[in-house]
Scaffold this active site. Structure first.
Site: not given
Ligand code: 3HC
Length: 309
Positions: A144, A165, A177, A215
């Protein structure tokens, strides 16, 4: 006859050059990212070997993948749980695990590395793999924040080395990415781009610059949220709510920091601060450093900016 032979050879050669379809993948690192990449690749019909250093870690990873698949299936097959269970079993059949990476890579088309963000550890790994993997195997790092070229420099296949990524949680986040380092050939870049599409993801093209696209924007934004809070200009709860309701972000910056891991965010910002000490966007944060020193790394340790059950 000579013409036909020449034509035939040319056709064979050019189809070999175009035959970049990636079918067998080795994912190294059974953490959240490696497990997520394994899950998505297996779900889209690829044969995947997940590699880590111990059977215990791999058991935990497989359990995590099963749990995540069940979450996906619960929605996708809401009316037909039996078909859902069959789907889970079919996907799991595409996954095997191993602790012996050098033997696994002997028959793999693509290696995706998702291990600890440590340049030397990544270089040592790829240097060993370079000797074991066949000529055609493409290497990719899910780093990352480290330069892909610096990792690739430990191998003799700079042309077959790029960045892939992914984002957490990998099964849900649509973006990949695809990083073209200066040595990455166009053919390798295209193969990685097509592979990302074959995973059902949306690839974007990136140069080998710090933080690539996401990022580079996301980390300074999260750091500024911490500074805003440190200056006493807003509570973390209010800042989170403000960004969710006012900017439509799915998570506020403190929720996201906890989700990504405070150690990961600190590692990224410290690396960039070392490179550009005068850039205020990359300034370290006293509060972030304190939480990491106390072992409060976010959701994974039960406490970060917030407490978790
Ligand atoms: N696997 C499968 N399904 C998942 C899951 C996983 N790990 N996480 C969430 N889901 C699905 C499920 O279907 C879940 O339904 P369920 O709770 O009935 O099982 C549904 O998503 C909804 O999840 P939640 O109710 O827990 O919460 P949200 O509606 O808020 O969704 C989220 C969760 C998709 C994580 C959303 O909050 C989101 O998009 N958050 C932002 C994440 C983000 O920005 N990520 C990038 C981070 S930076 C990065 O990774 C780069 C690195 O280099 C640092």
């Amino acid at each position: 006859m000579a013409f036909i032979t020449k034509q035939f050879t040319r056709t064979l050669c050019s189809s070999a050059a175009r035959n970049t379809a990636i079918k067998h993948i080795t994912v190294i690192g059974g953490g959240l990212m490696g497990s997520g990449i394994t899950q998505v690749a297996a779900t889209t019909g690829h044969s995947v070997v997940l590699v880590d250093t111990s059977e215990d870690i791999l058991k935990k990873s497989t359990k995590g993948i099963e749990g995540s698949l069940k979450r996906v299936v619960k929605k996708k097959f809401a009316d037909n749980p039996e078909a859902g269970e069959q789907f889970v079993q079919k996907v799991l059949k595409n996954i095997s695990t191993s602790t012996d990476v050098t033997s696994v890579v002997k028959k793999t088309d693509l290696v995706v590395e998702a291990i600890v963000e440590n340049l030397k550890v990544k270089q040592d790994l790829f240097s060993a793999l370079d000797k074991a993997a066949p000529e055609h195997t493409i290497f990719a790092s899910n780093t990352s924040s480290l330069p892909v070229a610096a990792i690739a420099g430990s191998t003799a296949r700079l042309d077959r080395f790029g960045g892939l990524h992914f984002f957490n949680p990998v099964p849900m986040m649509k973006l990949v990415e695809v990083v073209q380092a200066p040595g990455t050939s166009q053919q390798t870049f295209d193969a990685l781009f097509d592979f990302s599409k074959a995973l059902g993801k949306h690839p974007v093209s990136c140069k080998d610059t710090p933080g690539f696209l996401v990022n580079r924007l996301l980390v300074p934004y999260m750091m500024e949220a911490i500074r805003l809070h440190e200056r006493g200009h807003g509570s973390k709860e209010d800042i989170d709510v403000a960004m969710k309701l006012g900017a439509g972000y799915p998570m506020g910056p403190f929720e996201l920091l906890d989700y990504v891991g405070l150690d990961t965010s600190k590692f990224i910002i410290d690396g960039w601060n070392e490179m550009e000490p005068d850039n205020p966007l990359f300034a370290p944060s006293v509060l972030l450093n304190k939480l990491v020193a106390e072992g409060k790394l976010g959701k994974k340790t039960g406490e970060g900016f917030y407490k978790y059950k």
